[in-house]
Design an enzyme around this catalytic site. Sequence first.
Site, PDB file in Angstrom:
ATOM      1  N   ASP A  80       0.840  -1.207   0.000  1.00  0.00           N
ATOM      2  CA  ASP A  80       0.000   0.000   0.000  1.00  0.00           C
ATOM      3  C   ASP A  80       0.870   1.250   0.000  1.00  0.00           C
ATOM      4  OD1 ASP A  80       0.903  -0.519   2.673  1.00  0.00           O
ATOM      5  OD2 ASP A  80      -0.607   0.872   3.437  1.00  0.00           O
ATOM      6  N   GLU A 174       0.065  -1.203   5.609  1.00  0.00           N
ATOM      7  CA  GLU A 174       1.143  -0.819   6.523  1.00  0.00           C
ATOM      8  C   GLU A 174       0.996   0.636   6.937  1.00  0.00           C
ATOM      9  OE1 GLU A 174       5.184   0.711   7.679  1.00  0.00           O
ATOM     10  OE2 GLU A 174       3.843   1.409   6.134  1.00  0.00           O
TER      11      GLU A 174
HETATM   12 ZN    ZN Z   1       6.853   2.317   4.165  1.00  0.00          ZN
END
Ligand code: ZN
Length: 418
Positions: A80, A174
């Site tokens: 992401d 993340e």
């Molecule tokens: Zn990163």
Amino acid sequence: MKSAAERFLDYIQYDTGSDRRSDTVPSTETQRVFAQYLAQELRSVGVEDARVDQYGYVYGSIPANCDQPLPVIGLIAHLDTVSEPANAGIKPRIIHNYNGEDVVLNQARNVVLRPADYPNLRQYKGHDLIVTDGTTILGGDDKAGAAAILSGVERALASGKPHGAFRIAFTPDEEIGRGTKYFDTAGFGADFAFTLDGGKLGDYQYENFNAAQVKAVIHGRMCHLGRGKSRGLVNSIQISIEFQSMLPVFQDPANTEGHEGFFHLDRFDGQVARTELLYRVNDHDWAKFQEKKDLMGEIAAFLNRKYGPGTVELTSEDLCRNMYDQLKDKLYLLERAKRAMRAVGAEPNPRPVRGFTDGAKLSYMGLPCPNLCMGSENAHSVYEFSSVQSLEGVSGMVYHLITDLSPMEAPPAPAPDR
Ligand SMILES: [Zn+2]
């Protein structure tokens, strides 16, 4: 074979912004689309079992092709990106043989990337610099990591050289702190791993902040202002200002660096009757981290004595611990990474993370996981940049990591400078 830069320019065309407000897993469906693409990429370079699981994680494995006793090493990047600044419609520009001077990213909006603002840029003189058009991020965090892993793996497998067993994972979400929530460490089956999520070629990290979110709710009492004295008006906004002013003036993010921790006032929602303060408290050192939280407790207790019990309510939630406490006996794992960096001509450069990484959480989930460079800088900004050469360097580092036949052993690690 595709170069890391070719792959990078391909991957950043995928919009994979994660969304904090979403309850789905992954938080955005676009991440699953890119996850499927990465699994296909892995299969195309010879990682036959690459797959996407129900949570949007990509896993793949490379079996050993020799009998040497070698550790099973994991390589991890997140798929992401942040959603702000804008992450879709990225229009990268390559400046061949960069001359080391200011780069006008966007004439109309007057967005200029200057070595005066970002001194690291000077090290890229002569590189083929990759920049944004000044309206979006570049997406190097962490698609540079994903591209380098793919190209490094492709080169290692195509070389036919002996290598140990490797595990690869690409994780969603993340950037919104959920990157390890459904990570299958047992199924992953690595002895240790590296995230590739950390800045310029040669950087590596084994320390991050202990972090907590602290909320102070301050209760006041509103009444007719003309009768404030007789009716006991209590202005919670004023008490909030008093709370904030009792914190150490220079311990904020604007005045700290390196191993210095801080209190950061992130939100202030105030009315006379009730004010809410939201803080981020960060420190690499566990004892200093506790002291910071204790200090906030003492300030709350003082104000409660002054204005009456229950005026200040304090709640604290720990978000992340410093991976150093898990890695300090295992720093020899980094010798392998440092050898791989030197093999591509990069000087290893330890740098404490002033934030946190997925590897920190994984290190507490039983998978020791320091963080290595991904070859991109100025993440989360329209000034983000990378270069063809640094992406090539990081993928070379991956190649050398895979083809390093040093046995797994724990030489006495010198105590690191802290
Ligand atoms: Zn990163």
